[in-house]
Design an enzyme around this catalytic site. Structure first.
Site, PDB file in Angstrom:
ATOM      1  N   PHE A 149       0.807  -1.223   0.000  1.00 10.03           N
ATOM      2  CA  PHE A 149       0.000   0.000   0.000  1.00 10.03           C
ATOM      3  C   PHE A 149       0.837   1.269   0.000  1.00 10.03           C
ATOM      4  O   PHE A 149       0.347   2.336  -0.373  1.00 10.03           O
ATOM      5  CB  PHE A 149      -0.932   0.006   1.231  1.00 10.03           C
ATOM      6  N   GLU A 176      -4.850  -3.868  -1.902  1.00  8.05           N
ATOM      7  CA  GLU A 176      -6.302  -3.665  -1.818  1.00  8.05           C
ATOM      8  C   GLU A 176      -6.654  -2.393  -1.044  1.00  8.05           C
ATOM      9  O   GLU A 176      -7.802  -1.978  -1.025  1.00  8.05           O
ATOM     10  CB  GLU A 176      -7.001  -4.897  -1.212  1.00  8.05           C
ATOM     11  N   SER A 226       5.390  -6.860   3.335  1.00 11.05           N
ATOM     12  CA  SER A 226       5.964  -7.155   4.651  1.00 11.05           C
ATOM     13  C   SER A 226       6.770  -8.468   4.605  1.00 11.05           C
ATOM     14  O   SER A 226       6.539  -9.324   3.741  1.00 11.05           O
ATOM     15  CB  SER A 226       4.854  -7.247   5.681  1.00 11.05           C
ATOM     16  N   CYS A 281       9.443   1.997   3.341  1.00 10.12           N
ATOM     17  CA  CYS A 281      10.358   0.907   3.693  1.00 10.12           C
ATOM     18  C   CYS A 281      11.777   1.435   3.884  1.00 10.12           C
ATOM     19  O   CYS A 281      12.634   0.750   4.407  1.00 10.12           O
ATOM     20  CB  CYS A 281      10.344  -0.163   2.620  1.00 10.12           C
ATOM     21  N   GLU A 383       9.190  -3.787  12.909  1.00  9.62           N
ATOM     22  CA  GLU A 383       8.895  -2.645  12.036  1.00  9.62           C
ATOM     23  C   GLU A 383       7.552  -2.049  12.467  1.00  9.62           C
ATOM     24  O   GLU A 383       6.540  -2.735  12.483  1.00  9.62           O
ATOM     25  CB  GLU A 383       8.801  -3.134  10.585  1.00  9.62           C
TER      26      GLU A 383
HETATM   27  P1  NAD Z   1       1.569  -6.611   3.044  1.00  6.61           P
HETATM   28  O1  NAD Z   1       2.622  -7.654   3.138  1.00  6.61           O
HETATM   29  O2  NAD Z   1       0.454  -6.629   4.023  1.00  6.61           O
HETATM   30  O3  NAD Z   1       0.872  -6.660   1.603  1.00  6.61           O
HETATM   31  C1  NAD Z   1       1.624  -6.690   0.410  1.00  6.61           C
HETATM   32  C2  NAD Z   1       0.843  -7.464  -0.639  1.00  6.61           C
HETATM   33  O4  NAD Z   1       0.663  -8.802  -0.190  1.00  6.61           O
HETATM   34  C3  NAD Z   1      -0.557  -6.896  -0.905  1.00  6.61           C
HETATM   35  O5  NAD Z   1      -0.783  -6.881  -2.290  1.00  6.61           O
HETATM   36  C4  NAD Z   1      -1.466  -7.862  -0.183  1.00  6.61           C
HETATM   37  O6  NAD Z   1      -2.707  -8.004  -0.825  1.00  6.61           O
HETATM   38  C5  NAD Z   1      -0.702  -9.174  -0.200  1.00  6.61           C
HETATM   39  N1  NAD Z   1      -0.980 -10.007   0.982  1.00  6.61           N
HETATM   40  C6  NAD Z   1      -1.290  -9.568   2.229  1.00  6.61           C
HETATM   41  N2  NAD Z   1      -1.459 -10.620   3.060  1.00  6.61           N
HETATM   42  C7  NAD Z   1      -1.248 -11.734   2.336  1.00  6.61           C
HETATM   43  C8  NAD Z   1      -1.262 -13.130   2.643  1.00  6.61           C
HETATM   44  N3  NAD Z   1      -1.541 -13.582   3.862  1.00  6.61           N
HETATM   45  N4  NAD Z   1      -0.971 -13.995   1.661  1.00  6.61           N
HETATM   46  C9  NAD Z   1      -0.688 -13.560   0.408  1.00  6.61           C
HETATM   47  N5  NAD Z   1      -0.670 -12.249   0.073  1.00  6.61           N
HETATM   48  C10 NAD Z   1      -0.942 -11.336   1.005  1.00  6.61           C
HETATM   49  O7  NAD Z   1       2.321  -5.199   3.052  1.00  6.61           O
HETATM   50  P2  NAD Z   1       1.678  -3.756   3.155  1.00  6.61           P
HETATM   51  O8  NAD Z   1       1.176  -3.541   4.539  1.00  6.61           O
HETATM   52  O9  NAD Z   1       0.781  -3.498   2.006  1.00  6.61           O
HETATM   53  O10 NAD Z   1       2.983  -2.860   2.919  1.00  6.61           O
HETATM   54  C11 NAD Z   1       3.864  -2.479   3.926  1.00  6.61           C
HETATM   55  C12 NAD Z   1       5.072  -3.385   4.002  1.00  6.61           C
HETATM   56  O11 NAD Z   1       5.743  -3.389   2.766  1.00  6.61           O
HETATM   57  C13 NAD Z   1       6.101  -2.924   5.025  1.00  6.61           C
HETATM   58  O12 NAD Z   1       6.580  -4.055   5.698  1.00  6.61           O
HETATM   59  C14 NAD Z   1       7.198  -2.305   4.182  1.00  6.61           C
HETATM   60  O13 NAD Z   1       8.471  -2.308   4.760  1.00  6.61           O
HETATM   61  C15 NAD Z   1       7.151  -3.182   2.985  1.00  6.61           C
HETATM   62  N6  NAD Z   1       7.750  -2.529   1.839  1.00  6.61           N
HETATM   63  C16 NAD Z   1       8.981  -2.951   1.456  1.00  6.61           C
HETATM   64  C17 NAD Z   1       9.605  -2.336   0.395  1.00  6.61           C
HETATM   65  C18 NAD Z   1      10.951  -2.779  -0.055  1.00  6.61           C
HETATM   66  O14 NAD Z   1      11.352  -2.343  -1.099  1.00  6.61           O
HETATM   67  N7  NAD Z   1      11.667  -3.614   0.672  1.00  6.61           N
HETATM   68  C19 NAD Z   1       8.978  -1.294  -0.291  1.00  6.61           C
HETATM   69  C20 NAD Z   1       7.708  -0.895   0.129  1.00  6.61           C
HETATM   70  C21 NAD Z   1       7.107  -1.528   1.194  1.00  6.61           C
END
Ligand code: NAD
Length: 498
Positions: A149, A176, A226, A281, A383
């Site tokens: 997101f 989403e 994440s 991130c 985090e």
């Molecule tokens: P998230 O892991 O909750 O979601 C990321 C994606 O995974 C979404 O599209 C979501 O629909 C999907 N998802 C969520 N739960 C799932 C599950 N149980 N099984 C399969 N798919 C699932 O992450 P978020 O809250 O949207 O974003 C924030 C996180 O992203 C933070 O941890 C941040 O550090 C990380 N991030 C990392 C970078 C990087 O380059 N390393 C860049 C941006 C964000």
């Protein structure tokens, strides 16, 4: 209320899924759209469309693919404010920050305009008598991206422009929580003249992610999100024989040496710690002053700045940060502030209870500053992804380096110092993928590549830039000779030059 649609084979398609999710405006707390949680049958249709578009797109000369990218870049440039508006409406980040996000995404498209040069192979004449060898990089096929997101425009643009410029076709599953920016950008993508089916967008949750990971026609998956989900995506995707790059979470430290300019270091920490409400991130969430005196001076500089943070909705031109993305996320961040207090950290500035005037139902948390945080506390280990900066006092430089190297995450880090030797040693020895020397958020430009170490990246390739081109292509090496160069008679020993 608007219900979002999928994009399959160039058409807007209404999902038939009975499952939906609400999309909110985080500044007001009001629902703004309905998102379909699509079915695997709808994913199958998108993959079929991508597969249908593949042969022609993969065989389109790179120069023509680049011309599409030039048109796309031009349209993006003309629509920066519109895209930024779509980001802020669902993510909550302030307008200037959203504009910066779009610009960093456009830079990846700019990089992709040079794809003919990037795909050039190698040629060696006379690798043997009358034998030549050439190599080049070919597209993988249908590939997919699953995005978080916090950068709803930029992170998808880390993926599909590179994949598509390389000759692949793409399935995007946006977050989403803020899916609309991708829909706005798709309109421009289509206007740029890319053929139908080259980019498809399927909205959904875990069901679609699992569908992507197991789909026999998807060759590679890029994931950003994440760490627990990144690890799951990596393990599941690779178990299904796919190439996977899965970028995860972070806990980025900034070391402040005694010789640093304390005002400049404090300014840097404000932007890196509280910009985008800490939902980056590459946000700095831990400041590590070296020596007690440095720590006292840093807290003295930081505390008034944190108290003065201007927090508001995206259209407040003065606002420095906005709300958090959802009510659940706000509650999680508030829970961490409670935990820090319980675990014995010194709460210098408390952001709990902050209300933005006129936006009382928004998901706002005020800037929060903890001092005397220790490495056993949950606010240090985990985090938080909110406007919460922890100060961990370090007795000396070596202790600071060891602390960072011992942390499970290794995305970004920075050192503020005037000492070239210390800076060089830091860059050499720190176990983190992206390092800033007096640069608090060292996100590499589009012609380098982005990637952390340790549990911040699963897989062998960083994202975008030259590593992105490698990720989305596979190497083919051709060795050739012609009848005149072939000697008669069978050769049974392994071919050598001897
Ligand atoms: P998230 O892991 O909750 O979601 C990321 C994606 O995974 C979404 O599209 C979501 O629909 C999907 N998802 C969520 N739960 C799932 C599950 N149980 N099984 C399969 N798919 C699932 O992450 P978020 O809250 O949207 O974003 C924030 C996180 O992203 C933070 O941890 C941040 O550090 C990380 N991030 C990392 C970078 C990087 O380059 N390393 C860049 C941006 C964000």
């Amino acid at each position: 209320m608007q219900t979002l649609q999928n994009i399959i084979g160039g058409k807007l398609v209404t999902s038939t899924s009975p499952r939906t999710a609400p999309v909110f405006n985080p500044a007001t707390g009001e629902q703004s759209a309905v998102l379909p949680l699509s079915t695997t049958a709808e994913l199958d249709a998108a993959v079929a469309a991508a597969k249908l578009a593949l042969p022609e797109w993969a065989n389109t000369p790179p120069l023509r693919r680049a011309r599409h990218m030039f048109r796309f870049k031009h349209l993006l440039d003309q629509n920066v404010d519109r895209i930024a508006g779509a980001i802020s409406a669902e993510h909550g980040k302030v307008h200037g920050d959203a504009v910066g996000e779009v610009q960093r995404g456009i830079e990846v498209v700019e990089f992709c305009c040079g794809i003919p040069q990037l795909l050039k192979g190698e040629f060696s004449r006379l690798v043997g008598p009358a034998i030549d060898t050439h190599s080049d990089r070919q597209p993988l096929g249908v590939v997919a991206g699953i995005t978080p997101f916090n950068f709803p425009a930029m992170v998808p643009m880390w993926m599909y422009p590179v994949a598509i410029a390389c000759g692949n076709t793409f399935i995007l599953k946006p977050s989403e929580k803020d899916p609309s920016a991708s829909m706005v950008i798709y309109e421009l993508f289509r206007e740029a003249g890319f053929p139908d089916g080259v980019l498809n967008i399927i909205h959904g949750d875990k069901e679609i992610v699992d569908g992507i990971l197991g789909h026999p026609d998807i060759k590679a998956v890029s994931f950003v999100g994440s760490t627990p989900i990144a690890e799951y995506v990596y393990r599941t995707g690779t178990a299904h024989g796919k190439r996977v790059q899965a970028l995860g979470g972070a806990k980025n430290h900034m070391v402040v040496m005694p010789d640093a300019d304390m005002d400049k270091a404090a300014d840097a920490l404000m932007g890196a710690g509280y910009g985008s409400a800490g939902e980056r991130c590459m946000a700095v969430s831990v400041a590590v002053p070296v020596g007690e005196e440095t720590a006292d001076k840093l807290i003295e500089s930081l505390a008034p700045r944190v108290r003065k943070l201007r927090i508001g909705a995206a259209d407040d031109a003065e606002a420095e940060m906005g709300p958090l993305v959802t009510r659940q996320h706000m509650e999680k961040v508030l829970g961490y502030i409670d935990a820090g207090e319980r675990e014995g950290a010194e709460l210098v500035v408390d952001g709990r209870g902050f209300k933005a005037q006129g936006f009382e139902n928004g998901y706002f948390v005020g800037g929060t500053l903890f001092d005397r945080v220790t490495t056993d506390m949950s606010i240090y280990k985990e985090e938080i992804f909110g406007p919460v900066l922890s100060v961990v006092r370090s007795p000396d430089y070596a202790h600071a380096v060891k602390m960072i190297n011992d942390h499970e995450y290794g995305n970004g880090t920075a050192i503020f110092t005037r000492d070239g030797d210390a800076a060089r040693a830091f860059a050499e020895n720190i176990e983190v993928g992206m390092v800033g020397i007096n640069v608090p958020i060292p996100v590499p430009v589009a012609y380098h590549s982005f990637g952390g170490w340790k549990r911040s990246l699963f897989g062998d390739h960083a994202i975008y830039g030259p590593e992105g081109v490698h990720f989305y292509t596979r190497l083919k090496t051709v060795t050739s000779r012609w009848p005149e160069g072939i000697k008669s008679g069978a050769v049974f020993h392994f071919p050598t030059m001897n």
